[in-house]
Structure formats: C-alpha cells, structure tokens
Design an enzyme around this catalytic site. Structure first.
Site, PDB file in Angstrom:
ATOM      1  N   ARG A 144     -11.864  17.591  10.320  1.00  0.00           N
ATOM      2  CA  ARG A 144     -11.143  16.658  10.330  1.00  0.00           C
ATOM      3  C   ARG A 144      -9.706  16.684  11.308  1.00  0.00           C
ATOM      4  NH1 ARG A 144      -8.887  12.915   5.543  1.00  0.00           N
ATOM      5  NH2 ARG A 144      -7.105  12.075   6.224  1.00  0.00           N
TER       6      ARG A 144
ATOM      7  N   GLU B 208       3.808   9.181  -0.613  1.00  0.00           N
ATOM      8  CA  GLU B 208       2.444   9.129  -1.139  1.00  0.00           C
ATOM      9  C   GLU B 208       1.944  10.474  -1.735  1.00  0.00           C
ATOM     10  OE1 GLU B 208      -0.227   8.004   1.922  1.00  0.00           O
ATOM     11  OE2 GLU B 208      -2.099   8.163   0.373  1.00  0.00           O
TER      12      GLU B 208
ATOM     13  N   ASN C 202      -3.131  -1.712   7.571  1.00  0.00           N
ATOM     14  CA  ASN C 202      -4.461  -2.289   7.085  1.00  0.00           C
ATOM     15  C   ASN C 202      -4.060  -3.784   7.386  1.00  0.00           C
ATOM     16  OD1 ASN C 202      -5.680   0.351   6.998  1.00  0.00           O
ATOM     17  ND2 ASN C 202      -4.964   0.486   4.900  1.00  0.00           N
TER      18      ASN C 202
ATOM     19  N   LYS D 218      -3.809  -0.356  14.008  1.00  0.00           N
ATOM     20  CA  LYS D 218      -4.692   0.869  13.191  1.00  0.00           C
ATOM     21  C   LYS D 218      -6.044   0.347  13.850  1.00  0.00           C
ATOM     22  CE  LYS D 218      -6.254   2.741   8.983  1.00  0.00           C
ATOM     23  NZ  LYS D 218      -5.576   3.048   7.420  1.00  0.00           N
TER      24      LYS D 218
ATOM     25  N   GLU E 139       0.899  -1.354  -0.170  1.00  0.00           N
ATOM     26  CA  GLU E 139       0.064  -0.106   0.090  1.00  0.00           C
ATOM     27  C   GLU E 139       0.778   1.065  -0.149  1.00  0.00           C
ATOM     28  OE1 GLU E 139      -3.428  -0.190   2.334  1.00  0.00           O
ATOM     29  OE2 GLU E 139      -3.758   2.011   2.354  1.00  0.00           O
ATOM     30  N   ARG E 140       0.743   2.062  -0.851  1.00  0.00           N
ATOM     31  CA  ARG E 140       1.272   3.383  -1.184  1.00  0.00           C
ATOM     32  C   ARG E 140       2.911   3.104  -1.336  1.00  0.00           C
ATOM     33  NH1 ARG E 140      -3.117   5.660  -2.310  1.00  0.00           N
ATOM     34  NH2 ARG E 140      -4.934   5.638  -0.448  1.00  0.00           N
TER      35      ARG E 140
ATOM     36  N   GLU F  47       5.124   9.278  13.763  1.00  0.00           N
ATOM     37  CA  GLU F  47       4.999   8.558  12.420  1.00  0.00           C
ATOM     38  C   GLU F  47       5.254   9.419  11.540  1.00  0.00           C
ATOM     39  OE1 GLU F  47       1.784   5.973  11.924  1.00  0.00           O
ATOM     40  OE2 GLU F  47       2.052   5.961   9.800  1.00  0.00           O
TER      41      GLU F  47
ATOM     42  N   TRP G 168     -13.101  13.792   2.212  1.00  0.00           N
ATOM     43  CA  TRP G 168     -12.169  13.197   1.259  1.00  0.00           C
ATOM     44  C   TRP G 168     -12.197  14.133  -0.050  1.00  0.00           C
ATOM     45  CZ3 TRP G 168     -12.989   7.153   1.608  1.00  0.00           C
ATOM     46  CH2 TRP G 168     -12.485   6.610   2.864  1.00  0.00           C
TER      47      TRP G 168
ATOM     48  N   ASP H 212      -2.912  14.274   7.135  1.00  0.00           N
ATOM     49  CA  ASP H 212      -2.307  13.047   6.706  1.00  0.00           C
ATOM     50  C   ASP H 212      -0.952  13.316   5.533  1.00  0.00           C
ATOM     51  OD1 ASP H 212      -2.044  10.441   5.635  1.00  0.00           O
ATOM     52  OD2 ASP H 212      -3.898  10.516   4.707  1.00  0.00           O
TER      53      ASP H 212
ATOM     54  N   GLU I  46     -10.552   4.452   9.182  1.00  0.00           N
ATOM     55  CA  GLU I  46     -10.663   3.870   7.726  1.00  0.00           C
ATOM     56  C   GLU I  46     -11.133   2.493   7.431  1.00  0.00           C
ATOM     57  OE1 GLU I  46      -6.785   5.070   5.938  1.00  0.00           O
ATOM     58  OE2 GLU I  46      -7.699   7.214   5.700  1.00  0.00           O
TER      59      GLU I  46
ATOM     60  N   ARG J  51      -2.112   3.489  16.815  1.00  0.00           N
ATOM     61  CA  ARG J  51      -2.407   4.802  16.139  1.00  0.00           C
ATOM     62  C   ARG J  51      -3.344   5.694  16.374  1.00  0.00           C
ATOM     63  NH1 ARG J  51      -2.528   4.121  10.421  1.00  0.00           N
ATOM     64  NH2 ARG J  51      -0.720   5.082   9.741  1.00  0.00           N
TER      65      ARG J  51
HETATM   66  O1  GCW Z   1      -2.281   8.331   3.985  1.00  0.00           O
HETATM   67  C1  GCW Z   1      -3.350   7.408   4.141  1.00  0.00           C
HETATM   68  C2  GCW Z   1      -3.113   6.418   3.306  1.00  0.00           C
HETATM   69  C3  GCW Z   1      -3.923   5.162   3.420  1.00  0.00           C
HETATM   70  C4  GCW Z   1      -3.055   4.768   4.856  1.00  0.00           C
HETATM   71  C5  GCW Z   1      -3.531   5.582   5.927  1.00  0.00           C
HETATM   72  C6  GCW Z   1      -3.065   5.488   7.435  1.00  0.00           C
HETATM   73  C7  GCW Z   1      -2.422   2.512   5.371  1.00  0.00           C
HETATM   74  O2  GCW Z   1      -3.877   7.081   1.699  1.00  0.00           O
HETATM   75  O3  GCW Z   1      -3.276   4.271   2.472  1.00  0.00           O
HETATM   76  O4  GCW Z   1      -3.496   3.369   5.112  1.00  0.00           O
HETATM   77  O5  GCW Z   1      -3.127   6.848   5.650  1.00  0.00           O
HETATM   78  O6  GCW Z   1      -1.987   5.808   7.508  1.00  0.00           O
HETATM   79  O7  GCW Z   1      -3.607   4.406   7.846  1.00  0.00           O
END
Ligand code: GCW
Length: 672
Positions: A336, A393, A210, A287, A167-168, A387, A543, A365, A291, A324
C-alpha cells in the site's frame, strides 16, 4: 483562581502579572492609532479594545489621527502614510508576500510601536503577533520584527458532514449549523475566524472530503456564501470538497466522465455560480478514486483528466484545485505504501498550472510516526500540498495528550535529496525547491462544538501549532510550545517549564506505547482507538494489522527493501540505500522497511525484542510522569481545567498500559 472552560483558547488576555513589564507596557501604550476604516480594521480595533484593557488593567485611548503620546500605530503601508509615517521603498519591498513588520520608532510625540503590513489581513495577523508579545511578557522596547508567510495557502480542512457529524471528529458536532444558515449567524463563527487569523491561517475547507453532492446545490452555496462573507474580513477564504459525480447526482447528467464536454460545461457553470456568490472562493479539495469515492477512473480516465477539468473551471476565476493523492488501489501494488507514487509519478507534468497534488505526511495514513511521503521530491513539475492531520485519529483522539508539532517538524525538516542535500519537505511544499509559484498546507481540523473547541484542552496546542508552522515552518516546536503554554496556562515558570516538558515528550511517548521502531497500523478497526495487532478479518488485506507488522517466528516488520516490496526505491539516494540496509536504516523506521529477526542487535545493545519491550514500557512511564507532573501543578491551574486534564491523563495511562500489554503479549507469542 476562577474556573475556566477553555473557550478563549490562547486568546485569554489575562492581566500581565509581571510588575516591571506591566509598568512598561502601560507607559508605552497610552494610545492606539488605527487610521484605516473598513471591516478588517474594525476587527483589529475590537481585538485591541478587548485585549489591551484586560492585559494592562487600564483603559487605553483609541484614535484615527496621529497620536500625541507614546502609542501603538496600526495599519497597512498606505494607511500609515496618511499619518505621515515614512516607509522607505526598501522597507516596503521587504513586506512582499503578505508580510508584516512590528517596530519601535521615535516620533515627535513620543515612542511608537508601529505595526504595518502588506494588506489588511497581514496587519490583523501582526496585531495578534503584537498581542502575543504582551501575553508572553516580552520586552517591547526595541522591536524590529519582520515576518511573512512561507506557504501561500494555509488551510484548515474540516471533515464535517452536512448533518452536523464530523468524520474523525473528537470534539462534538460540526461548528457549521447548515439548517440555520444563512439567516442565523452563530457568534461562534467569529471566534473561530479570530482564532484562525491569530495564527495566520487563511483558508477553510468547510466539508468532508468524503463529500455529499448537496453541498454544491444552490441552497447550500447560499449558506456557504454567508460563511464566506463572515470569514472574509478575517482573511479566510472558503474552499469546498465537491463530489466528483455531482454532475449526475445534482445535474442529472448520464455520466460524470471528465472528458465529456457536457460534464466539463456543468462544472464550469457550477463554478461560475459559486464565484457569483463568493468572489474570492479558494477552490476545491477533491478525494477521488479513494476509499470508494467516485473519480475519473470510474470512466477509464485518469487523475489528471479529472483534476484538469475542474482546475480549468476554477482558474477562470482565480481558484485552485487540491487533488488528493491518498489512493491505494491494491491492483496497483500489493504494498500500500507504494501505490500513490506509482499512480502519480507518471502524471507529473500533465497537470494544469492551478492544480496542487496533495499528499499526506506519510505514505500510509497519519500513523503515529511515518517516514515522509515519497511523493515529496518525486513530483517536480507539479506543486505538492502537504496534508497533516490535526485531529488525532490515530494518536489517542481527544483522550490522549499528544503535542504534534514535533512530528510535523520531523516531516517538514526531512531531507528528500530531490535536488541534492537540503531539499527538505518544507522547501518542496514552499515551492522553492522546484520553483513553483503556488504553495499550500492543509491540516485536518480538530475543532467542534465542544465548549473548549478541541475536546482536550491540550489539543488546542495542535491547532495553534499547525497555524504557526503553516505561517513559518522554520519555527521550532519548542518555541511554539513556549508561546502556547504561556498564553494558555500562564507565564509562571513553575507552570511553563513542566508543561513544556510534558508537551515535548508526549509524541515520542505515544509512538513508543503504540508503534515503536517503525511499526504502524496496529489499532482497532473502524474507530481506530486502542490496540489490536492480531486483527486479520477485514475485507481488504491492507486494512488488517497483520498485513502491516508481518510478525512470525522469524521476526517482525514489513520488508520494503529491494529484497522485499522495494518501496525504498521511491526515495532518492542516499536515502534509498540508507533505508534499504538494515544496518543503516534509522531505527525509528526499522520495522517500516525491514523484517527483522527477534534477536537482531540494536544500537542500545539490546535485541530487537528487548528493545520493543523497553520502548513500550518507556512510553507508559512517560505518561506516568505526565500524570504526576500534572498532579503537582494543581495549585497553579484553575480547578475546572485541571480536573479535565487530570481525568484524561488517568485514562491515557490506562490506555497506554493496554497498548503496551496487548502488543507485547501478542508479539511475545512469536518470540517463544
Ligand atoms: O485516515 C483515513 C480516515 C478516513 C478518511 C481518510 C482520508 C476522510 O480513517 O476517515 O476519510 O483517511 O483521508 O480520506
């Protein structure tokens, strides 16, 4: 000049092409004594046996005995004592917290460079430090270096899925071949561990936050144990991201409610199983209720209930829990940026002593620039882990050249005023601000299966810089860049200075061509690459890009002042007042905290709209300069790496122009 593919990273060990230095190094290092035995000492020996003949272009004798000539002597304090070296108790004390020294000493047989450390892993890090001195052509005649890690747990967090996707991730597939483990060990695991050890990292979280329940199955734990065995002598402890609902999915329980005794017992048994296989297991990174991930709130319980249940299981074996704080439930607050503080501040003091709450550098983010996360300074009784996202990304992924150390330094050095002036984010993370014993920094990894590890040769700088800052956040981004450039591209000033200028300007440029003046979240949906400021069709309001910039005919920006969402109140005075007042709010955060009229005058004398146009174009101009600079460096760089970077810079320029054009065109329609 022969072609290079970047696999060696910063550990290239090219022959020292400075004749005076080379002569001195050869003279000073006729012998290497490593008295200790065991796996870590083997790694130290192998690294020196690999590096020194290449750097010095000469064979070097290795011994376990007391050397009889000018020598490099390497070991823990106890191992050095076996050679008769005197280490005073004062010197020994200075070595607390896994630190090391590198110092010159006059011995009977000649001049020695002595590397000593508090434990073998510290000696390994010190060995890489010493090699770095040679790689960067430093004077080693009178060394007196003392160093220790400022943060205890320095972790690379991989968002790697069990199917090999990341992911990313922008550098290929996962490094971990789950299907082949534990039987087959990819030699690359060793090189990964070497690279981490060389910058002082000491943890690796193997799987995506995730998470999938399967990563905790016995079958996968055996695979994880194989990696842990391999990483151990490099000083790397393994962590996992568990799925909070694993008791149901893996254990067949009817619930994962953390207040249920059966659920707590399932975790205790699972954790015991892990420690049976991996006695030095680092812990979990979780986590939850974020999300769509399961968490304690699914059962009416709260973060502390979930975290404490897991922490109690881990603490029995010496593990930690990273919980987290990346949560943004819109029912908590319609801004947010405020959600995490509203959820976590009331829980301060309720977490188990082995829990660290882990916050991203900023409240949204990993945007190109954010003010620091207001949890730093707001949780006093709970240690906070920081973190950072090394994988870029939101900053051009592996196609843009963006050096992130300057951004991370801005965050680490930011004063939270939590205990008066000087309570920087770094001191909070270190633990010194509130007297916490555990500390942690985690960087979301940017490595993958691509030959050069990071996709873009220059992204290697960010892996490097993360490790160096995690070890010592007092280092400057400039000093780290200097080391990295010399080791990666060569020591010739004709190369070093121009590349450093590129690195240093790259992050401010990216901020300018993407999101200047505190703008944020203007990227395209899903993959997050390229601009889409008008985006307004997501299922969730927060979003959508329009939610974040709020541009209209009256102006642009998110009003987080007292008259707006009042997010400013989450910061301590005097920041709160400073951010609240449009006249004193730093312009770099202006549109983060304020909705400002288009004709608002700025420090430059330009209006807001003029300044936006100016900065977007400035960002593009810097990319043009980088592309030209790189072109001029062609004679000094091997063709393969030169071409790789050249192509990416050409694309970056195109993409930066797109950002500039799309954003100015879109916002321009409101200006009239
Ligand atoms: O930055 C966002 C990302 C998700 C990521 C999330 C997170 C792992 O778009 O892909 O999921 O943060 O940090 O949990």
């Amino acid at each position: 000049m022969y072609n290079e593919d970047g696999y060696e990273l910063w550990l290239r060990y090219r022959r020292v092409d400075n004749p005076d230095r080379l002569a001195h190094y050869r003279h000073a290092l006729s012998e290497v004594a490593i008295p200790g035995a065991g796996e870590t000492n083997d790694i130290i020996r192998q690294e020196l046996q690999h590096a020194l003949p290449l750097l010095l272009d000469k064979e070097v004798a290795f011994t376990e005995q007391k050397p009889v000539a000018n020598a490099l002597v390497v070991g823990t304090v106890d191992q050095l004592k076996t050679l008769g070296l005197h280490i005073s108790s004062e010197q020994q004390q200075k070595l607390d917290r896994k630190g090391y020294f590198i110092r010159s000493e006059l011995a009977e047989a000649g001049q020695w460079v002595v590397i000593g450390g508090d434990g073998e892993t510290a000696v390994l890090t010190a060995t890489f430090h010493f090699l770095r001195l040679l790689q960067t052509h430093q004077d080693i005649a009178n060394l007196d270096i003392l160093s220790h890690p400022h943060i205890q747990h320095r972790i690379l967090g991989h968002w790697d899925n069990l199917d090999g996707s990341i992911e990313r991730g922008y550098a290929g597939q996962s490094l971990w071949h789950w299907a082949e483990l534990p039987a087959i060990i990819d030699p690359r695991y060793h090189d990964y561990a070497r690279a981490c050890a060389s910058v002082g990292l000491n943890g690796v979280c193997l799987n995506n936050v995730n998470a999938q329940a399967q990563s905790l199955s016995h079958e996968y734990l055996i695979k994880t144990a194989a990696l842990a065995d391999l990483f151990r002598p490099y000083g790397l402890r393994v962590y996992l991201s568990p799925l909070f609902s694993a008791p149901m999915q893996l254990g067949g329980l009817p619930t994962s409610d953390p207040r249920e005794a059966t659920v707590a017992q399932w975790w205790q048994d699972k954790v015991a199983e892990i420690y049976q296989l991996i006695p030095d297991f680092g812990g979990f990174q979780v986590k939850a209720n974020s999300e769509g991930q399961p968490g304690p709130q699914d059962y009416g319980a709260n973060h502390d209930d979930g975290a404490n249940m897991l922490a109690e299981a881990l603490a029995l074996h010496g593990g930690n829990l990273l919980w987290r704080a990346f949560v943004y439930d819109v029912t908590v607050d319609s801004d947010r940026a405020k959600c995490a503080n509203k959820e976590f501040e009331p829980l301060d003091g309720r977490f188990h002593s082995s829990v660290l709450v882990q916050a991203k550098n900023g409240p949204i983010d990993f945007q190109p620039r954010e003010p620091f996360h207001p949890l730093f300074g707001r949780l006093e009784q709970t240690p906070l882990a920081l973190e950072l996202q090394i994988t870029p990304e939101y900053l051009g992924q592996s196609r843009h050249l963006v050096y992130l150390a300057d951004m991370w330094k801005e965050i680490l050095d930011a004063d939270t005023y939590a205990k008066g002036a000087g309570s920087t984010v770094a001191k909070i993370v270190e633990g010194s601000a509130f007297g916490h014993k555990i500390s942690c920094i985690l960087g979301v990894a940017n490595v993958g299966s691509e030959r050069n590890w990071c996709g873009h040769h220059f992204s290697q700088a960010n892996w490097y810089a993360f490790g160096r800052l995690a070890w010592d956040f007092t280092l400057s981004a400039e000093a780290i860049a200097d080391e990295w450039v010399r080791m990666t591209w060569g020591n010739d000033t004709a190369v070093v200075e121009p590349i450093k200028t590129m690195l240093h300007g790259s992050w401010p440029a990216c901020v300018n061509y993407m999101t200047p003046l505190g703008l944020h979240h203007l990227m395209q949906e899903g993959h997050h690459y390229g601009p889409d400021p008008g985006h307004n069709s997501s299922g969730r309001e927060d979003w959508n890009c329009v939610y974040f910039h709020k541009a209209d005919v009256t102006g642009i920006g998110f009003d987080r002042s007292r008259r707006g969402s009042n997010a400013v109140s989450q910061y301590h005075s005097p920041l709160r007042e400073q951010f609240d007042d449009v006249a004193t709010c730093p312009e770099k955060y202006l549109l983060w905290f304020h909705h400002v009229p288009w004709n608002h005058p700025l420090l430059s004398g330009r209006t807001l709209w003029e300044e936006m146009q100016y900065l977007y174009n400035e960002g593009v101009t810097f990319v043009e300069i980088m592309a030209d600079t790189w072109q001029s460096l062609q004679p000094h760089i091997d063709p393969q790496r030169h071409k790789h970077v050249h192509q990416r810079l050409a694309h970056q320029l195109e993409n930066a122009r797109e950002w500039c054009d799309v954003c100015l065109h879109y916002f321009g329609q409101f200006v009239g």
